[in-house]
Design a protein around this motif. Structure first.
Motif, PDB file in Angstrom:
ATOM      1  N   VAL A 251     -39.962  -4.574  35.787  1.00  0.00           N
ATOM      2  CA  VAL A 251     -38.876  -4.555  35.024  1.00  0.00           C
ATOM      3  C   VAL A 251     -37.971  -3.227  35.289  1.00  0.00           C
ATOM      4  O   VAL A 251     -36.923  -3.183  35.819  1.00  0.00           O
ATOM      5  N   PHE A 252     -38.765  -2.183  35.387  1.00  0.00           N
ATOM      6  CA  PHE A 252     -38.246  -0.722  35.607  1.00  0.00           C
ATOM      7  C   PHE A 252     -38.269  -0.795  37.178  1.00  0.00           C
ATOM      8  O   PHE A 252     -37.141   0.029  37.520  1.00  0.00           O
ATOM      9  N   TRP A 253     -38.812  -1.342  37.981  1.00  0.00           N
ATOM     10  CA  TRP A 253     -38.565  -1.359  39.397  1.00  0.00           C
ATOM     11  C   TRP A 253     -37.439  -1.861  39.667  1.00  0.00           C
ATOM     12  O   TRP A 253     -36.458  -1.175  40.598  1.00  0.00           O
ATOM     13  N   PHE A 254     -36.897  -2.860  39.315  1.00  0.00           N
ATOM     14  CA  PHE A 254     -35.806  -3.578  39.571  1.00  0.00           C
ATOM     15  C   PHE A 254     -34.517  -3.031  39.060  1.00  0.00           C
ATOM     16  O   PHE A 254     -33.463  -3.080  39.689  1.00  0.00           O
ATOM     17  N   ILE A 255     -34.558  -2.155  38.086  1.00  0.00           N
ATOM     18  CA  ILE A 255     -33.579  -1.490  37.372  1.00  0.00           C
ATOM     19  C   ILE A 255     -33.332   0.001  38.218  1.00  0.00           C
ATOM     20  O   ILE A 255     -32.403   0.302  38.487  1.00  0.00           O
ATOM     21  N   LEU A 256     -34.228   0.566  38.433  1.00  0.00           N
ATOM     22  CA  LEU A 256     -34.196   2.064  39.185  1.00  0.00           C
ATOM     23  C   LEU A 256     -34.267   2.149  40.415  1.00  0.00           C
ATOM     24  O   LEU A 256     -33.884   3.306  40.915  1.00  0.00           O
ATOM     25  N   VAL A 257     -34.584   1.116  41.481  1.00  0.00           N
ATOM     26  CA  VAL A 257     -34.772   1.247  42.782  1.00  0.00           C
ATOM     27  C   VAL A 257     -34.017   0.554  43.755  1.00  0.00           C
ATOM     28  O   VAL A 257     -33.354  -0.509  43.171  1.00  0.00           O
ATOM     29  N   SER A 258     -33.684   1.260  44.837  1.00  0.00           N
ATOM     30  CA  SER A 258     -32.660   0.567  45.786  1.00  0.00           C
ATOM     31  C   SER A 258     -33.438   0.757  47.262  1.00  0.00           C
ATOM     32  O   SER A 258     -34.228   1.526  47.325  1.00  0.00           O
ATOM     33  N   ASP A 259     -32.799  -0.339  48.044  1.00  0.00           N
ATOM     34  CA  ASP A 259     -33.398  -0.384  49.589  1.00  0.00           C
ATOM     35  C   ASP A 259     -33.234   0.821  50.067  1.00  0.00           C
ATOM     36  O   ASP A 259     -34.433   1.136  50.894  1.00  0.00           O
ATOM     37  N   GLU A 260     -32.366   1.761  50.078  1.00  0.00           N
ATOM     38  CA  GLU A 260     -32.050   2.909  50.826  1.00  0.00           C
ATOM     39  C   GLU A 260     -30.976   3.835  50.118  1.00  0.00           C
ATOM     40  O   GLU A 260     -30.271   3.312  49.172  1.00  0.00           O
ATOM     41  N   PRO A 261     -30.933   4.982  50.522  1.00  0.00           N
ATOM     42  CA  PRO A 261     -30.269   5.938  49.872  1.00  0.00           C
ATOM     43  C   PRO A 261     -28.796   5.617  49.951  1.00  0.00           C
ATOM     44  O   PRO A 261     -27.879   5.983  48.727  1.00  0.00           O
ATOM     45  N   ARG A 262     -28.057   4.964  50.904  1.00  0.00           N
ATOM     46  CA  ARG A 262     -26.677   4.757  50.898  1.00  0.00           C
ATOM     47  C   ARG A 262     -26.084   3.739  49.702  1.00  0.00           C
ATOM     48  O   ARG A 262     -25.306   3.740  49.368  1.00  0.00           O
ATOM     49  N   ARG A 266     -27.176   6.256  41.769  1.00  0.00           N
ATOM     50  CA  ARG A 266     -27.415   7.502  41.002  1.00  0.00           C
ATOM     51  C   ARG A 266     -28.029   8.597  41.685  1.00  0.00           C
ATOM     52  O   ARG A 266     -28.486   9.685  41.409  1.00  0.00           O
ATOM     53  N   ILE A 267     -28.085   8.419  43.048  1.00  0.00           N
ATOM     54  CA  ILE A 267     -28.421   9.804  43.829  1.00  0.00           C
ATOM     55  C   ILE A 267     -27.202  10.496  44.272  1.00  0.00           C
ATOM     56  O   ILE A 267     -25.953  10.187  44.227  1.00  0.00           O
ATOM     57  N   SER A 268     -27.592  12.030  44.317  1.00  0.00           N
ATOM     58  CA  SER A 268     -26.719  12.908  44.500  1.00  0.00           C
ATOM     59  C   SER A 268     -26.051  12.711  45.953  1.00  0.00           C
ATOM     60  O   SER A 268     -26.957  12.490  46.834  1.00  0.00           O
ATOM     61  N   ASP A 269     -24.874  13.169  46.345  1.00  0.00           N
ATOM     62  CA  ASP A 269     -24.350  12.982  47.684  1.00  0.00           C
ATOM     63  C   ASP A 269     -25.307  14.148  48.367  1.00  0.00           C
ATOM     64  O   ASP A 269     -25.455  13.955  49.673  1.00  0.00           O
ATOM     65  N   GLN A 270     -25.713  15.142  47.939  1.00  0.00           N
ATOM     66  CA  GLN A 270     -26.524  16.170  48.650  1.00  0.00           C
ATOM     67  C   GLN A 270     -27.718  15.631  49.222  1.00  0.00           C
ATOM     68  O   GLN A 270     -28.101  15.571  50.279  1.00  0.00           O
ATOM     69  N   GLU A 271     -28.308  14.894  48.031  1.00  0.00           N
ATOM     70  CA  GLU A 271     -29.792  14.249  48.765  1.00  0.00           C
ATOM     71  C   GLU A 271     -29.633  13.311  49.752  1.00  0.00           C
ATOM     72  O   GLU A 271     -30.320  12.839  50.576  1.00  0.00           O
TER      73      GLU A 271
END
Length: 508
Positions: A251-262, A266-271
């Protein structure tokens, strides 16, 4: 000559040719690098760590629960007559074993003989073999999150059905375990495919070793915890706890994770810019067509396959046979057995995480090339454990010496996590998931063969028979270390380069 994207500004032309891992330019790194702590990529590593802890809990739970599931009272006398008496038996051992074998009222047991038990314990690998390569291929094309999360979730749901399938019969349980292996087979290739898009080259070792170390941590926790649950609540509770933990993690995995940074919301532009720029074009998905023929004839790939098979021979020998050795030869009682069998996994977990940090530090400070780092860590992680396994063979009836050498062997083996076990992403980042599927498929073969060979060599339950087991494991592991030192490399292979990289090379 123009500076190629992803190459270190301080590296020599010779270094770039021998180890063409896309390293960041120093000036760009100072501007765009983000703190590692609490970053999205570190959160991903933590999610993978707990995911693989669950995965190994789902894998080893039956090994421990089998003791409680089987009504072995009819075979106890014959079993005791076959146990080696070369080593003294502590007077309290038989009493402890009889107390540990008592079952809670209302918990079913089954009259499965040793052959049936072996078949059920090996059923997992039958399914595990078939999904490694397809899982890596599809993860590299579509992205790994759905396959890693789906593999754990599917295995967890099937684990919840274990008590029902056991009640229906051994054939049903065999089929269920094979399906669990089928689902779990995609998880490690999916992890590699995801890190090919998420892990900056100078952080690969620490991120990948930490996430993969969840497997050792899971085995360390699952072995004693499963025994405690069996003793306190009955063996069906083991599968309900493990299956429930897997479903909750998914449940947490599918909510919090994406295949790639793009695509991460919720990832910052800098990271995001730091990861994308450091990985370069190697962080893009591969197409439907892959260079299969070039892979098959690639010596650097075989330099990964052979050492992993050699290393896994020792690993699966200990995983499947260490409790038997501690029982039949060293005569530890069941509670001591479960705790001491888990101790090597704790050592392997701690040392693999430390090895990842050390390997990345050597690369960050430009003290060694990628190839040299991988070879050093692989040699330490395969050859030195072989020396410890030789020493186990000479330990005789000394339980203290045997456990010490076995734990030291597993600890030193953790160094290979920053060596050959992540080398796929060095030689072909875009195809890393598929390459891990290939190497894991070959690496599973020892899981099938090692228990058979051990059973043949120890049929008389003698100290000498087990000495031969450890000597064989030591020889195989040492051969793998030497093979990798000779043929291994950290260079991106020509067949793994993108069109843009190939065209850029032609202009220089």
């Amino acid at each position: 000559m123009t500076l190629q994207p992803g190459y270190s500004i301080n590296s020599t032309a010779e270094d770039q040719d021998s180890d063409s891992t896309p390293l960041l330019e120093k000036e760009v790194e100072k501007i765009t690098a983000t703190p590692k702590c609490c970053s999205v990529r570190c959160n991903l590593a933590a999610m993978m760590f707990f995911g693989f802890a669950v995965v190994y809990g789902l894998r080893v739970n039956l090994s421990v629960a089998m003791v409680a599931m089987v009504n072995g009272t009819n075979d106890q006398s014959s079993l005791n007559s076959n146990v080696s008496n070369e080593c003294p038996v502590p007077p309290h051992t038989l009493d402890n074993n009889s107390q540990s074998s008592e079952q809670t009222d209302g918990i079913p047991t089954y009259p499965w003989n040793s052959e049936t038990q072996g078949m059920l314990l090996g059923a997992f690998f039958f399914g595990y073999l078939f999904t490694q390569i397809p899982g890596g291929y599809l993860s590299g094309h579509f992205g790994g999150s759905i396959f890693l999360g789906g593999g754990v979730l599917g295995t967890a749901v099937l684990t919840l059905l274990t008590p029902l399938s056991a009640k229906l019969g051994a054939k049903w349980l065999f089929a269920l375990r094979a399906l669990e292996g089928f689902g779990e087979g995609v998880t490690f290739p999916a992890m590699m495919a995801m890190w090919a898009r998420w892990a900056p080259p100078l952080e690969r070792a620490r991120l990948m070793t930490f996430s993969g170390a969840g497997s050792s941590f899971g085995a360390f926790v699952a072995l004693p915890l499963t025994g405690f649950i069996c003793h306190s609540l009955g063996w069906p509770a083991v599968f309900y706890f493990c299956g429930g933990a897997g479903c909750l993690w998914a449940v947490f995995w599918f909510i919090l994770v994406s295949d790639e940074p793009r695509t991460h919301p919720r990832i910052s532009d800098q990271e995001k810019d730091y990861i994308i720029n450091s990985i370069g074009s190697q962080g893009t998905p591969h197409g439907w067509s892959v260079p299969v023929v070039s892979m098959l004839f690639s010596m650097p790939l075989w330099a990964i396959i052979i050492p992993q098979m050699c290393s896994n021979w020792s690993y699966y020998t200990l995983l499947t046979s260490l409790p038997i050795y501690m029982d039949n030869v060293l005569h530890f009682d069941l509670r001591q057995n479960s705790l001491l069998s888990a101790l090597p996994y704790l050592a392997g977990w701690l040392f693999s995480v430390g090895a990842g940090v050390l390997a990345d530090t050597l690369l960050e400070r430009e003290l060694l090339s990628v190839t040299v780092v991988r070879k050093i860590f692989t040699f330490i992680g395969l050859f030195l454990p072989a020396v410890c396994l030789l020493a186990v063979g000479f330990s005789g009836c000394s339980g203290v010496l045997a456990v010490t050498f076995l734990t030291t062997s597993s600890a030193l083996g953790g160094f290979s996590a920053a060596g050959v076990y992540i080398n796929q992403i060095d030689i072909a980042p875009r195809y890393a998931g598929m390459l891990l599927g290939i190497t894991n498929t070959f690496g599973t073969i020892p899981g099938v063969l090692a228990p058979i060979v051990v059973g043949y060599m120890t049929k008389d339950h003698s100290v000498m028979g087990w000495r031969h087991v450890f000597w064989l494991s030591a020889g195989v592991s040492a051969f793998g270390a030497i093979f990798y030192v000779i043929f291994g490399t950290g260079k991106i292979q020509s067949w793994a380069r993108t069109d843009e990289e190939s065209e850029a090379d032609m202009h220089n």
